[in-house]
Motif scaffolding. Sequence first.
Motif, PDB file in Angstrom:
ATOM      1  N   VAL A   1       0.850  -1.187   0.000  1.00  0.00           N
ATOM      2  CA  VAL A   1       0.000   0.000   0.000  1.00  0.00           C
ATOM      3  C   VAL A   1       0.886   1.237   0.000  1.00  0.00           C
ATOM      4  CG1 VAL A   1      -1.867   1.222   1.182  1.00  0.00           C
ATOM      5  CG2 VAL A   1      -1.743  -1.284   1.311  1.00  0.00           C
ATOM      6  N   LEU A   2       0.802   2.038  -1.063  1.00  0.00           N
ATOM      7  CA  LEU A   2       1.631   3.239  -1.208  1.00  0.00           C
ATOM      8  C   LEU A   2       0.759   4.471  -1.041  1.00  0.00           C
ATOM      9  CD1 LEU A   2       3.623   2.176  -4.406  1.00  0.00           C
ATOM     10  CD2 LEU A   2       4.303   1.864  -2.011  1.00  0.00           C
ATOM     11  N   VAL A   3       1.074   5.286  -0.046  1.00  0.00           N
ATOM     12  CA  VAL A   3       0.302   6.498   0.231  1.00  0.00           C
ATOM     13  C   VAL A   3       1.117   7.725  -0.170  1.00  0.00           C
ATOM     14  CG1 VAL A   3      -0.839   7.895   1.988  1.00  0.00           C
ATOM     15  CG2 VAL A   3      -0.921   5.385   2.133  1.00  0.00           C
ATOM     16  N   LYS A   4       0.518   8.542  -1.038  1.00  0.00           N
ATOM     17  CA  LYS A   4       1.148   9.793  -1.478  1.00  0.00           C
ATOM     18  C   LYS A   4       0.417  10.970  -0.846  1.00  0.00           C
ATOM     19  CE  LYS A   4       0.577  11.054  -5.857  1.00  0.00           C
ATOM     20  NZ  LYS A   4      -0.118  12.366  -5.892  1.00  0.00           N
TER      21      LYS A   4
ATOM     22  N   GLU B   1       5.958  12.363  -6.362  1.00  0.00           N
ATOM     23  CA  GLU B   1       5.559  11.177  -7.133  1.00  0.00           C
ATOM     24  C   GLU B   1       6.363   9.934  -6.745  1.00  0.00           C
ATOM     25  OE1 GLU B   1       3.860  14.598  -9.111  1.00  0.00           O
ATOM     26  OE2 GLU B   1       5.878  14.195  -8.313  1.00  0.00           O
ATOM     27  N   THR B   2       7.540  10.135  -6.137  1.00  0.00           N
ATOM     28  CA  THR B   2       8.346   9.006  -5.691  1.00  0.00           C
ATOM     29  C   THR B   2       7.607   8.149  -4.666  1.00  0.00           C
ATOM     30  OG1 THR B   2      10.559   8.409  -4.873  1.00  0.00           O
ATOM     31  CG2 THR B   2       9.498  10.280  -3.817  1.00  0.00           C
ATOM     32  N   GLU B   3       6.621   8.755  -3.997  1.00  0.00           N
ATOM     33  CA  GLU B   3       5.853   8.023  -2.986  1.00  0.00           C
ATOM     34  C   GLU B   3       4.976   6.947  -3.627  1.00  0.00           C
ATOM     35  OE1 GLU B   3       5.803  12.006  -0.134  1.00  0.00           O
ATOM     36  OE2 GLU B   3       3.902  11.235  -0.918  1.00  0.00           O
ATOM     37  N   TRP B   4       4.747   7.072  -4.955  1.00  0.00           N
ATOM     38  CA  TRP B   4       4.041   6.055  -5.752  1.00  0.00           C
ATOM     39  C   TRP B   4       4.988   5.393  -6.748  1.00  0.00           C
ATOM     40  CZ3 TRP B   4      -1.320   8.306  -7.687  1.00  0.00           C
ATOM     41  CH2 TRP B   4      -2.239   8.260  -6.636  1.00  0.00           C
ATOM     42  N   PHE B   5       6.281   5.440  -6.505  1.00  0.00           N
ATOM     43  CA  PHE B   5       7.296   4.893  -7.409  1.00  0.00           C
ATOM     44  C   PHE B   5       7.402   5.663  -8.725  1.00  0.00           C
ATOM     45  CE2 PHE B   5       7.561   0.982  -4.845  1.00  0.00           C
ATOM     46  CZ  PHE B   5       8.891   0.645  -5.000  1.00  0.00           C
ATOM     47  N   GLY B   6       6.829   6.856  -8.816  1.00  0.00           N
ATOM     48  CA  GLY B   6       7.046   7.693  -9.988  1.00  0.00           C
ATOM     49  C   GLY B   6       8.366   8.439  -9.835  1.00  0.00           C
TER      50      GLY B   6
ATOM     51  N   LYS C   1      -2.647  -6.481  -5.791  1.00  0.00           N
ATOM     52  CA  LYS C   1      -1.848  -6.386  -4.572  1.00  0.00           C
ATOM     53  C   LYS C   1      -1.195  -5.018  -4.392  1.00  0.00           C
ATOM     54  CE  LYS C   1      -0.416 -11.211  -3.986  1.00  0.00           C
ATOM     55  NZ  LYS C   1       0.781 -12.072  -3.803  1.00  0.00           N
ATOM     56  N   LEU C   2      -1.091  -4.254  -5.465  1.00  0.00           N
ATOM     57  CA  LEU C   2      -0.471  -2.929  -5.409  1.00  0.00           C
ATOM     58  C   LEU C   2      -1.562  -1.884  -5.264  1.00  0.00           C
ATOM     59  CD1 LEU C   2       2.123  -1.213  -5.642  1.00  0.00           C
ATOM     60  CD2 LEU C   2       1.738  -1.152  -8.119  1.00  0.00           C
ATOM     61  N   ILE C   3      -1.576  -1.205  -4.125  1.00  0.00           N
ATOM     62  CA  ILE C   3      -2.632  -0.249  -3.798  1.00  0.00           C
ATOM     63  C   ILE C   3      -2.046   1.157  -3.750  1.00  0.00           C
ATOM     64  CG2 ILE C   3      -4.478   0.327  -2.184  1.00  0.00           C
ATOM     65  CD1 ILE C   3      -4.695  -2.521  -3.352  1.00  0.00           C
ATOM     66  N   LEU C   4      -2.592   2.058  -4.555  1.00  0.00           N
ATOM     67  CA  LEU C   4      -2.148   3.452  -4.582  1.00  0.00           C
ATOM     68  C   LEU C   4      -3.212   4.330  -3.935  1.00  0.00           C
ATOM     69  CD1 LEU C   4      -0.774   3.665  -8.246  1.00  0.00           C
ATOM     70  CD2 LEU C   4       0.450   2.993  -6.165  1.00  0.00           C
ATOM     71  N   LEU C   5      -2.853   4.962  -2.833  1.00  0.00           N
ATOM     72  CA  LEU C   5      -3.764   5.861  -2.125  1.00  0.00           C
ATOM     73  C   LEU C   5      -3.136   7.243  -2.047  1.00  0.00           C
ATOM     74  CD1 LEU C   5      -4.742   3.632   0.959  1.00  0.00           C
ATOM     75  CD2 LEU C   5      -5.985   3.861  -1.207  1.00  0.00           C
ATOM     76  N   SER C   6      -3.969   8.253  -1.937  1.00  0.00           N
ATOM     77  CA  SER C   6      -3.454   9.608  -1.729  1.00  0.00           C
ATOM     78  C   SER C   6      -4.346  10.320  -0.723  1.00  0.00           C
ATOM     79  CB  SER C   6      -3.408  10.387  -3.047  1.00  0.00           C
ATOM     80  OG  SER C   6      -4.713  10.580  -3.554  1.00  0.00           O
TER      81      SER C   6
ATOM     82  N   ILE D   1      -8.135   5.508   9.775  1.00  0.00           N
ATOM     83  CA  ILE D   1      -9.010   4.399  10.164  1.00  0.00           C
ATOM     84  C   ILE D   1      -9.735   3.832   8.941  1.00  0.00           C
ATOM     85  CG2 ILE D   1     -11.124   3.812  11.414  1.00  0.00           C
ATOM     86  CD1 ILE D   1     -10.122   5.711  13.655  1.00  0.00           C
ATOM     87  N   ASP D   2     -10.292   4.729   8.117  1.00  0.00           N
ATOM     88  CA  ASP D   2     -11.088   4.282   6.969  1.00  0.00           C
ATOM     89  C   ASP D   2     -10.254   3.680   5.848  1.00  0.00           C
ATOM     90  OD1 ASP D   2     -13.389   5.086   8.244  1.00  0.00           O
ATOM     91  OD2 ASP D   2     -13.549   7.002   7.173  1.00  0.00           O
ATOM     92  N   ASN D   3      -9.050   4.219   5.626  1.00  0.00           N
ATOM     93  CA  ASN D   3      -8.269   3.828   4.455  1.00  0.00           C
ATOM     94  C   ASN D   3      -7.125   2.861   4.743  1.00  0.00           C
ATOM     95  OD1 ASN D   3      -9.240   5.678   2.053  1.00  0.00           O
ATOM     96  ND2 ASN D   3      -9.189   6.966   3.884  1.00  0.00           N
ATOM     97  N   ILE D   4      -6.688   2.810   5.992  1.00  0.00           N
ATOM     98  CA  ILE D   4      -5.570   1.934   6.340  1.00  0.00           C
ATOM     99  C   ILE D   4      -5.973   0.886   7.371  1.00  0.00           C
ATOM    100  CG2 ILE D   4      -3.231   1.822   7.256  1.00  0.00           C
ATOM    101  CD1 ILE D   4      -3.392   3.222   4.556  1.00  0.00           C
ATOM    102  N   LEU D   5      -6.485   1.339   8.491  1.00  0.00           N
ATOM    103  CA  LEU D   5      -6.741   0.417   9.588  1.00  0.00           C
ATOM    104  C   LEU D   5      -7.801  -0.634   9.232  1.00  0.00           C
ATOM    105  CD1 LEU D   5      -6.839   1.368  13.323  1.00  0.00           C
ATOM    106  CD2 LEU D   5      -8.565  -0.165  12.411  1.00  0.00           C
ATOM    107  N   LYS D   6      -8.950  -0.199   8.772  1.00  0.00           N
ATOM    108  CA  LYS D   6     -10.038  -1.148   8.486  1.00  0.00           C
ATOM    109  C   LYS D   6      -9.688  -2.144   7.373  1.00  0.00           C
ATOM    110  CE  LYS D   6     -13.869   1.786  10.018  1.00  0.00           C
ATOM    111  NZ  LYS D   6     -15.079   2.540   9.583  1.00  0.00           N
TER     112      LYS D   6
END
Length: 296
Positions: free
Chosen positions: A214-217, A228-233, A267-272, A286-291
């Motif tokens: 899970v990659l969070v930008k 963008e490096t936070e998403w491997f850009g 398996k590769l999740i891109l969140l911002s 809580i909504d985007n990571i924990l749950k």
Amino acid sequence: MKILFILLCVIKLISGTPTPIVLWHGMGDTCCLSFSLGGIKVFLEKNIPGVYVNSLKVGNSSIEDLENGYFMNPNQQVEYVCGLLAADPQLKDGFNAIGFSQGSQFLRAVVQRCGHILPKIKNLISLGGQHQGVYGLPHCGALMHPTCDYIRQLLNYAAYENWVQNALVQATYWHDPLDDETYIHKSIFLSDINNEIMANKTYIQNLNNLDHLVLVKFDNDTIVQPRETEWFGYYEPGQSKKLLPLRETKIYTEDRLGLKKMDKEGKLILLSTVGDHLRFSDTWFIDNILKPYLLN
């Protein structure tokens, strides 16, 4: 929504002990103080009753831990942490891992280098990680400005000198797009874990054994350049203006780490999220990571 969340926690408690969580802090931060990852640890323990949280301390004290985030060779840090995790009996049935800023790429290195000898690592969550490196250092965490300026000058003019690579953590993920060849062959850390010198099949297999990466930008990040490096850009090689998104970079198109495969398998999740570096609300987390990724 709150009732559903409570029910999920109750179900988790009934079904067994929650999956443990490992944390690795970023530059200028520490493992354990209340205003640092100590506060995150308490937050997780409150919201996942009964969870075991190991906030990694690299060194014998919080002060050493903070200093090592600037001055201890990342390869040595990764080896040290692999040993800590292997020796922790609370992790024997597997764990989730959360990296904060540079702790994200360090934990990814743990997965890639040691994943086959550690208990199952389920989800790796990267919060603002610099996975293709950085080409700029606007802020230096807790360091005072004169030291920050000195580090910045070293990185600008001597990042790939052997003594700088070995003495300054941030130099090991400094990625100069104007001189890609020097970066690839002189970086003692990042170019290795990104499989840019040779294809290490163990790195690929171990990363692909994750349930999710899970990659969070952070959309308004003023610390990480480019964000963008936070998403491997990253920048297109040879210049420092045009940015390539993840799916146009060589690391993806040549599948150097199996990211394309993970992407196809979900398996590769891109969140911002809006906000500056590592700035997020409890509700968002809580909504985007924990749950979705920590109640497993």
